[in-house]
Design a protein around this motif. Structure first.
Motif, PDB file in Angstrom:
ATOM      1  N   ARG A  99       1.124   3.958  -3.136  1.00 10.64           N
ATOM      2  CA  ARG A  99       0.765   5.366  -2.940  1.00 10.64           C
ATOM      3  C   ARG A  99       1.958   6.292  -3.101  1.00 10.64           C
ATOM      4  O   ARG A  99       1.821   7.500  -3.017  1.00 10.64           O
ATOM      5  CB  ARG A  99       0.186   5.571  -1.534  1.00 10.64           C
ATOM      6  N   GLY A 100       3.158   5.724  -3.278  1.00  8.88           N
ATOM      7  CA  GLY A 100       4.351   6.542  -3.397  1.00  8.88           C
ATOM      8  C   GLY A 100       4.767   7.144  -2.066  1.00  8.88           C
ATOM      9  O   GLY A 100       5.400   8.186  -2.024  1.00  8.88           O
ATOM     10  N   ARG A 101       4.407   6.504  -0.974  1.00  8.66           N
ATOM     11  CA  ARG A 101       4.662   7.051   0.349  1.00  8.66           C
ATOM     12  C   ARG A 101       5.744   6.279   1.099  1.00  8.66           C
ATOM     13  O   ARG A 101       5.894   6.445   2.300  1.00  8.66           O
ATOM     14  CB  ARG A 101       3.382   7.012   1.200  1.00  8.66           C
ATOM     15  N   ALA A 102       6.511   5.446   0.420  1.00 10.19           N
ATOM     16  CA  ALA A 102       7.496   4.610   1.102  1.00 10.19           C
ATOM     17  C   ALA A 102       8.494   5.447   1.899  1.00 10.19           C
ATOM     18  O   ALA A 102       8.825   5.120   3.030  1.00 10.19           O
ATOM     19  CB  ALA A 102       8.224   3.726   0.100  1.00 10.19           C
TER      20      ALA A 102
ATOM     21  N   ALA B  10       8.086   8.949   2.320  1.00 11.73           N
ATOM     22  CA  ALA B  10       7.447  10.263   2.291  1.00 11.73           C
ATOM     23  C   ALA B  10       8.044  11.223   3.316  1.00 11.73           C
ATOM     24  O   ALA B  10       8.163  12.411   3.076  1.00 11.73           O
ATOM     25  CB  ALA B  10       5.951  10.115   2.529  1.00 11.73           C
ATOM     26  N   ALA B  11       8.418  10.725   4.463  1.00  9.19           N
ATOM     27  CA  ALA B  11       8.975  11.591   5.510  1.00  9.19           C
ATOM     28  C   ALA B  11      10.500  11.557   5.493  1.00  9.19           C
ATOM     29  O   ALA B  11      11.134  12.035   6.418  1.00  9.19           O
ATOM     30  CB  ALA B  11       8.456  11.155   6.874  1.00  9.19           C
TER      31      ALA B  11
ATOM     32  N   TYR C 264       0.835  -1.209   0.000  1.00  6.62           N
ATOM     33  CA  TYR C 264       0.000   0.000   0.000  1.00  6.62           C
ATOM     34  C   TYR C 264       0.868   1.256   0.000  1.00  6.62           C
ATOM     35  O   TYR C 264       0.624   2.192  -0.770  1.00  6.62           O
ATOM     36  CB  TYR C 264      -0.918  -0.017   1.215  1.00  6.62           C
ATOM     37  N   LEU C 265       1.888   1.274   0.869  1.00  6.92           N
ATOM     38  CA  LEU C 265       2.760   2.449   0.930  1.00  6.92           C
ATOM     39  C   LEU C 265       3.519   2.652  -0.376  1.00  6.92           C
ATOM     40  O   LEU C 265       3.667   3.778  -0.849  1.00  6.92           O
ATOM     41  CB  LEU C 265       3.739   2.319   2.094  1.00  6.92           C
TER      42      LEU C 265
END
Length: 127
Positions: A100-103, A105-106, A96-97
């Motif tokens: 969403r391209g959020r692997a 993100a931070a 999922y991460l």
């Protein structure tokens, strides 16, 4: 050198270091892909039946107790119900991460994060 020239040199050095790090990352990724392709090829080329190989592979991940196994049509899955949920949850969360391209993100995790994280991974593996 003038202040502007120093800034240009610093920026050029930063860009060169960034390229080096990307090349290192690509080289590591190539070796990982080669390793997993070799492991996958060996898995399928070994002479035993596929079901036996899957059960042997899952044996390192699950205790495979009879009362805890999931079964369909008289056949049992190689992972128990608990471990199936744990591994499937971790896999779906990571997928999922990534989707969403959020692997990252931070950004990358701080150094202090890795010791407790790896301790939990070891405990997860031991359990």
């Amino acid at each position: 050198m003038s202040r502007r020239e120093e800034e240009v040199v610093r920026e050029a050095m930063r860009q060169v270091e960034g390229r080096r790090q990307r090349r290192r990352g690509v080289a590591i990724l190539r070796w990982l892909v080669a390793f997993w392709l070799l492991a996958l090829a060996l898995f399928f080329l070994l002479p035993w039946p596929l079901a036996g190989k899957v059960w042997a592979l899952a044996h390192g991940l699950c205790a495979q107790r009879e009362g805890h196994m999931l079964g369909f049509a008289g056949r049992f899955l190689p992972l128990c119900a608990r471990d199936s949920g744990l591994y499937l949850g971790a896999l779906l969360g990571a997928a999922y991460l990534l989707a969403r391209g959020r692997a990252l993100a931070a950004g990358r995790p701080a150094r202090w994060f890795w010791a407790p994280f790896l301790a939990m991974v070891v405990l997860f593996a031991v359990d």
